[in-house]
Design a protein around this motif. Structure first.
Motif, PDB file in Angstrom:
ATOM      1  N   MET A  15     -11.656   5.485   9.087  1.00 32.90           N
ATOM      2  CA  MET A  15     -10.730   4.605   9.828  1.00 32.90           C
ATOM      3  C   MET A  15      -9.738   5.175   9.736  1.00 32.90           C
ATOM      4  O   MET A  15      -9.244   4.736  11.587  1.00 32.90           O
ATOM      5  CB  MET A  15     -10.368   3.125   8.913  1.00 32.90           C
ATOM      6  N   LEU A  16      -9.189   6.472   8.816  1.00 31.71           N
ATOM      7  CA  LEU A  16      -8.236   7.036   9.464  1.00 31.71           C
ATOM      8  C   LEU A  16      -8.463   7.924  10.883  1.00 31.71           C
ATOM      9  O   LEU A  16      -7.823   7.778  11.770  1.00 31.71           O
ATOM     10  CB  LEU A  16      -7.199   8.281   9.148  1.00 31.71           C
TER      11      LEU A  16
ATOM     12  N   SER B  19      -1.647   0.303   8.251  1.00 32.96           N
ATOM     13  CA  SER B  19      -1.905  -1.287   8.047  1.00 32.96           C
ATOM     14  C   SER B  19      -3.768  -0.913   8.135  1.00 32.96           C
ATOM     15  O   SER B  19      -4.515  -1.753   7.303  1.00 32.96           O
ATOM     16  CB  SER B  19      -1.817  -1.817   9.228  1.00 32.96           C
ATOM     17  N   GLN B  20      -4.458  -0.389   8.434  1.00 29.67           N
ATOM     18  CA  GLN B  20      -5.615   0.532   8.877  1.00 29.67           C
ATOM     19  C   GLN B  20      -6.485   1.182   7.381  1.00 29.67           C
ATOM     20  O   GLN B  20      -7.372   0.859   6.474  1.00 29.67           O
ATOM     21  CB  GLN B  20      -6.187   0.829   9.414  1.00 29.67           C
ATOM     22  N   PHE B  21      -5.095   2.461   6.133  1.00 29.69           N
ATOM     23  CA  PHE B  21      -5.150   2.722   5.468  1.00 29.69           C
ATOM     24  C   PHE B  21      -4.747   2.326   4.482  1.00 29.69           C
ATOM     25  O   PHE B  21      -5.886   1.807   3.338  1.00 29.69           O
ATOM     26  CB  PHE B  21      -4.157   3.728   5.617  1.00 29.69           C
ATOM     27  N   ILE B  22      -3.636   0.814   4.714  1.00 27.30           N
ATOM     28  CA  ILE B  22      -3.338   0.305   3.130  1.00 27.30           C
ATOM     29  C   ILE B  22      -5.237  -0.904   3.475  1.00 27.30           C
ATOM     30  O   ILE B  22      -5.653  -1.300   2.367  1.00 27.30           O
ATOM     31  CB  ILE B  22      -2.216  -0.765   4.016  1.00 27.30           C
ATOM     32  N   ALA B  23      -5.437  -1.609   4.728  1.00 31.53           N
ATOM     33  CA  ALA B  23      -6.891  -2.133   3.966  1.00 31.53           C
ATOM     34  C   ALA B  23      -8.432  -1.689   2.687  1.00 31.53           C
ATOM     35  O   ALA B  23      -8.566  -1.945   2.997  1.00 31.53           O
ATOM     36  CB  ALA B  23      -7.007  -2.536   5.605  1.00 31.53           C
ATOM     37  N   SER B  24      -8.095  -0.100   4.220  1.00 29.54           N
ATOM     38  CA  SER B  24      -9.464   0.528   3.679  1.00 29.54           C
ATOM     39  C   SER B  24      -9.244   1.410   1.871  1.00 29.54           C
ATOM     40  O   SER B  24     -10.453   0.842   1.565  1.00 29.54           O
ATOM     41  CB  SER B  24      -9.603   1.569   4.648  1.00 29.54           C
TER      42      SER B  24
END
Length: 293
Positions: A197-198, A125-130
């Motif tokens: 983020m990752l 989700s954090q990858f998608i969001a960033s």
């Protein structure tokens, strides 16, 4: 008096919106192997969330509050300290820590049984969001008046991120904040927000695996709560020839219609054709066969 034309039955029927459904796991899960944790040493698999048939004992909320406090403190502090030691992050105006990690820490140390806190949701989700947040920010930057509309870009990035998380079964509320920050507060970071983020997600997960598995269990699953297929190991051809010489299939003995069973007798191991055994299991049966006098 005007006559009212009756609508055809098909027009009067309501649209069945329950059929408007996309289950992406139905397409992905056949290609995702089952985690190999049960084959690892018990101390290692324990801190990866594997318990076998054992279940953690219930804990009072005072104990949970203690471990949650310790976990959130260590997780947030570790991310901030490591980020400060990466020169590339500081050269690209990275914040000490992205604010969404605070919300992520609450989920991963306090609500560890929620699907929102599992590794798939927390990382993807954090990858998608960033990616979406930075992409929207770059698109709006093409407009010379974009600096006066950060609220529009932030709302759009957050909305698109929410939709994609829902469709990919990776819903993680802190990721919505990440997409919003990518367009508003962290615009100067640019594409460097993705590795930031990752790295933070991996560090947070590492702390969660350590602290949450002392008296509790985390994660409940890594990809999906559904059962994933076990990869069947390839057997040695030479060993297969030896097994054919020493083993007789149950169907050859005319017992195919009987309940499935494995028969071990002197010089033979009788295994039904449709019953799959791993190499280790077959070796164990042959060891038992060799002990029969």
């Amino acid at each position: 008096m005007l006559e009212q034309t009756s609508q055809p039955p098909a027009m009067r029927q309501h649209i069945d919106f329950s059929r408007w459904h996309l289950d992406i796991d139905a397409y992905l899960n056949p290609f995702i192997p089952a985690p190999p944790w049960r084959r690892l040493p018990r101390p290692v698999s324990h801190f990866l969330g594997y318990r076998g048939d054992q279940h953690p004992r219930p804990l009072g909320n005072l104990v949970i509050a203690f471990w949650s406090t310790l976990g959130v403190f260590c997780g947030v502090l570790l991310i901030a300290e490591v980020s400060l030691q990466v020169p590339a992050f500081q050269n690209h105006h990275a914040p000490i820590i992205v604010g969404s990690f605070g919300a992520a820490a609450v989920l991963e140390f306090c609500a560890i049984e929620s699907s929102l806190a599992q590794p798939r949701n927390a990382i993807l989700s954090q990858f998608i969001a960033s990616v979406i947040g930075v992409s929207i920010a770059k698109l709006f930057a093409l407009n010379p008046h974009a600096h006066s509309m950060p609220e529009l870009g932030g709302a759009l990035a957050c909305a698109i991120t929410t939709a994609i998380m829902l469709l990919t079964n990776t819903v993680h509320p802190p990721a919505g904040a990440t997409a919003l920050l990518a367009v508003t507060e962290a615009y100067a970071v640019g594409w460097w927000l993705i590795p930031i983020m990752l790295l933070g997600c991996v560090l947070m997960l590492a702390v969660a695996l350590l602290i949450n598995n002392i008296q509790r269990r985390f994660p409940l699953y890594w990809w999906t709560p559904q059962t994933l297929s076990e990869p069947q190991p390839t057997e040695d051809p030479e060993r297969g020839e030896k097994e054919e010489e020493s083993s007789v299939s149950a169907s050859d003995l005319g017992i195919a219609d009987e309940p499935m069973r494995i028969i071990i007798q002197k010089g033979q191991v009788l295994v039904p054709d449709e019953f799959w055994l791993s190499v280790e299991e077959r070796e164990l049966l042959e060891q038992i066969r060799d002990r029969i006098q």
